[in-house]
Design a protein around this motif. Structure first.
Motif, PDB file in Angstrom:
ATOM      1  N   VAL A  30       0.873  -1.108   0.072  1.00 55.01           N
ATOM      2  CA  VAL A  30      -0.037  -0.024  -0.158  1.00 55.01           C
ATOM      3  C   VAL A  30       0.826   1.092  -0.008  1.00 55.01           C
ATOM      4  N   THR A  31       0.465   2.370  -0.617  1.00 49.33           N
ATOM      5  CA  THR A  31       0.878   3.622  -0.429  1.00 49.33           C
ATOM      6  C   THR A  31       0.057   4.489   0.540  1.00 49.33           C
ATOM      7  N   PRO A  32       0.834   5.620   0.860  1.00 48.93           N
ATOM      8  CA  PRO A  32      -0.131   6.492   2.067  1.00 48.93           C
ATOM      9  C   PRO A  32      -1.244   6.890   1.372  1.00 48.93           C
ATOM     10  N   SER A  33      -2.440   6.711   2.496  1.00 45.02           N
ATOM     11  CA  SER A  33      -3.556   7.284   2.173  1.00 45.02           C
ATOM     12  C   SER A  33      -3.433   8.862   2.585  1.00 45.02           C
ATOM     13  N   THR A  34      -2.600   9.322   3.281  1.00 48.30           N
ATOM     14  CA  THR A  34      -2.378  10.760   3.509  1.00 48.30           C
ATOM     15  C   THR A  34      -0.645  11.172   3.451  1.00 48.30           C
ATOM     16  N   LEU A  35      -0.330  11.872   3.073  1.00 49.22           N
ATOM     17  CA  LEU A  35       0.965  12.379   2.977  1.00 49.22           C
ATOM     18  C   LEU A  35       1.205  13.932   3.004  1.00 49.22           C
ATOM     19  N   THR A  36       1.949  14.155   4.063  1.00 47.11           N
ATOM     20  CA  THR A  36       2.397  15.772   4.161  1.00 47.11           C
ATOM     21  C   THR A  36       3.882  16.173   4.077  1.00 47.11           C
ATOM     22  N   VAL A  37       4.227  16.906   3.770  1.00 47.02           N
ATOM     23  CA  VAL A  37       5.683  17.418   3.719  1.00 47.02           C
ATOM     24  C   VAL A  37       5.704  18.753   4.145  1.00 47.02           C
ATOM     25  N   ASN A  38       6.308  19.075   5.479  1.00 50.71           N
ATOM     26  CA  ASN A  38       6.388  20.422   5.947  1.00 50.71           C
ATOM     27  C   ASN A  38       8.073  20.659   6.441  1.00 50.71           C
ATOM     28  N   ASP A  39       8.470  21.582   5.538  1.00 48.29           N
ATOM     29  CA  ASP A  39       9.959  21.800   5.926  1.00 48.29           C
ATOM     30  C   ASP A  39      10.855  20.610   5.549  1.00 48.29           C
ATOM     31  N   ASN A  40      11.379  20.066   7.019  1.00 50.77           N
ATOM     32  CA  ASN A  40      12.140  19.091   7.130  1.00 50.77           C
ATOM     33  C   ASN A  40      11.588  17.789   7.467  1.00 50.77           C
ATOM     34  N   LYS A  41      10.088  17.672   7.566  1.00 44.86           N
ATOM     35  CA  LYS A  41       9.630  16.649   7.826  1.00 44.86           C
ATOM     36  C   LYS A  41       8.546  15.843   7.124  1.00 44.86           C
ATOM     37  N   VAL A  42       8.388  14.681   6.874  1.00 46.74           N
ATOM     38  CA  VAL A  42       7.448  14.008   6.131  1.00 46.74           C
ATOM     39  C   VAL A  42       6.687  13.128   7.168  1.00 46.74           C
ATOM     40  N   GLN A  43       5.283  13.195   6.997  1.00 45.18           N
ATOM     41  CA  GLN A  43       4.184  12.165   7.562  1.00 45.18           C
ATOM     42  C   GLN A  43       3.437  11.699   6.674  1.00 45.18           C
ATOM     43  N   ALA A  44       3.300  10.164   6.970  1.00 46.04           N
ATOM     44  CA  ALA A  44       2.476   9.422   6.115  1.00 46.04           C
ATOM     45  C   ALA A  44       1.630   8.759   6.978  1.00 46.04           C
ATOM     46  N   LYS A  45       0.450   8.230   6.530  1.00 45.59           N
ATOM     47  CA  LYS A  45      -0.513   7.079   7.042  1.00 45.59           C
ATOM     48  C   LYS A  45      -0.804   6.251   6.327  1.00 45.59           C
ATOM     49  N   LEU A  46      -0.570   4.946   6.785  1.00 48.43           N
ATOM     50  CA  LEU A  46      -0.625   3.692   5.713  1.00 48.43           C
ATOM     51  C   LEU A  46      -1.647   2.730   6.238  1.00 48.43           C
ATOM     52  N   SER A  47      -2.593   2.164   5.408  1.00 48.86           N
ATOM     53  CA  SER A  47      -3.364   1.311   6.130  1.00 48.86           C
ATOM     54  C   SER A  47      -3.385   0.100   5.465  1.00 48.86           C
ATOM     55  N   LEU A  48      -2.895  -1.041   6.015  1.00 53.85           N
ATOM     56  CA  LEU A  48      -2.919  -2.198   5.551  1.00 53.85           C
ATOM     57  C   LEU A  48      -3.998  -3.313   5.626  1.00 53.85           C
ATOM     58  N   THR A  49      -4.942  -3.222   6.755  1.00 55.83           N
ATOM     59  CA  THR A  49      -6.189  -3.628   6.985  1.00 55.83           C
ATOM     60  C   THR A  49      -6.734  -2.839   7.951  1.00 55.83           C
ATOM     61  N   SER A  50      -8.148  -3.419   8.281  1.00 56.75           N
ATOM     62  CA  SER A  50      -9.010  -2.491   9.297  1.00 56.75           C
ATOM     63  C   SER A  50      -8.310  -2.558  10.578  1.00 56.75           C
ATOM     64  N   LEU A  51      -7.213  -3.376  10.880  1.00 56.82           N
ATOM     65  CA  LEU A  51      -6.683  -3.514  12.354  1.00 56.82           C
ATOM     66  C   LEU A  51      -5.427  -3.133  12.166  1.00 56.82           C
ATOM     67  N   ILE A  52      -4.698  -2.878  11.032  1.00 56.16           N
ATOM     68  CA  ILE A  52      -3.195  -2.556  10.973  1.00 56.16           C
ATOM     69  C   ILE A  52      -2.856  -1.494  10.121  1.00 56.16           C
ATOM     70  N   GLU A  53      -2.712  -0.394  11.165  1.00 54.01           N
ATOM     71  CA  GLU A  53      -2.305   1.071  10.243  1.00 54.01           C
ATOM     72  C   GLU A  53      -0.784   1.386  10.849  1.00 54.01           C
ATOM     73  N   VAL A  54      -0.195   2.225   9.662  1.00 53.32           N
ATOM     74  CA  VAL A  54       1.017   2.529  10.299  1.00 53.32           C
ATOM     75  C   VAL A  54       1.049   4.036   9.971  1.00 53.32           C
TER      76      VAL A  54
END
Length: 280
Positions: A30-54
């Motif tokens: 899976v690829t990120p469902s949300t991805l934000t880049v701010n200055d020197n920071k990257v934040q991403a949310k990845l959902s593999l199943t309904s119970l396993i998210e990163v």
């Protein structure tokens, strides 16, 4: 921390259940469902199943060309018995985590013009598993399909959070590491020494002399199991490297993968050694 026989039996049951679930399902990337880049920071949310998210956070000291199109981020469920994973484990006493058999890959695009200086902080957060101080879940990384190495600098609750640092990019995974703490410290010290020895041509002579002296003192402290002294020495080496400029030590990694970030690699390996010395 040693497990009781009961804990091992419970762990084996959960692992067997997880293996059954994974092998009965199609592997997915899976690829990120949300991805934000701010200055020197990257934040991403990845959902593999309904119970396993990163929730993934990557933060740089200083970056160039960082944007949402510069880096490919993926996550996948793995089969813990897959030789593509087991052949890369540093020990038979390390294994994938039941309930969170996830491999996260961070791959800057070679032609994106992305680069960073020094150390990058990587944090993985998930609600799929819950932090227990006595359970040695750790953050590992592997570069170019090589052996996984422990880069942990922090583990904490809510529900499970692991942080580490790196001077380069590839795969990241949470592993259960039941090796003896002294063995882990020895392995981490060896990696620090190998990193210094393998990159002497990228370090100025005066800085090299300071590092050699510190590594010699660290080796002596560890040999006598004086972990307090070892921790003080590691702290000092981190400060020395943190204050070193690019003219004293190579400190840039870029997505074309043609530069060695010796500073970032040394600091990241010293930081995870410091973590292990603090918890022993």
């Amino acid at each position: 921390m040693m497990y009781t026989a009961m804990k091992f039996r419970q762990l084996a049951t959960v692992v067997a259940t997880t293996l059954l679930l994974i092998t009965s399902a199609n592997a997915q990337v899976v690829t990120p469902s949300t991805l934000t880049v701010n200055d020197n920071k990257v934040q991403a949310k990845l959902s593999l199943t309904s119970l396993i998210e990163v929730d993934l956070t990557v933060e740089f000291e200083n970056s160039l060309g960082l944007n949402s199109n510069a880096i490919d981020i993926t996550a996948e469920l793995i089969n813990p018995t897959d030789t593509g994973i087991t052949d890369r484990l540093p020990s038979l006493l390390t294994s994938a985590v039941s309930g969170f058999p996830v491999l996260v890959s961070i791959a800057p695009k070679p032609d994106a013009g992305f680069a960073f200086e020094g150390v990058a902080q990587v944090e993985i957060y998930t609600k799929a598993i819950h932090y227990t101080p006595s359970v040695p879940w750790r953050l590992f990384t592997s570069h170019n399909n090589g052996e996984f190495e422990d880069i942990t600098t922090l583990t904490s609750s809510g529900s499970y959070r692991a942080r580490g640092s790196t001077g380069q990019f590839s795969d990241f995974i949470i592993l259960l590491d039941t090796r003896a703490p002294s063995a882990i410290i020895s392995d981490k010290f060896l990696l620090v020494s190998e990193t210094l020895n393998g990159n002497r041509g990228l370090i100025s002579a005066p800085l090299e002399a300071v590092l050699d002296s510190g590594i010699s003192d660290l080796n002596a402290a560890l040999a006598s199991n004086d972990y307090d002294a070892a921790l003080t020495i590691v702290d000092g080496l981190i400060v020395v490297l943190g204050n070193a400029s690019g003219s004293e030590i190579a400190d840039v990694w870029r997505s074309s993968n043609d530069l060695v970030n010796a500073k970032g690699m040394l600091i990241s390996r010293l930081q995870t050694l410091r973590y292990s010395l603090r918890i022993i």
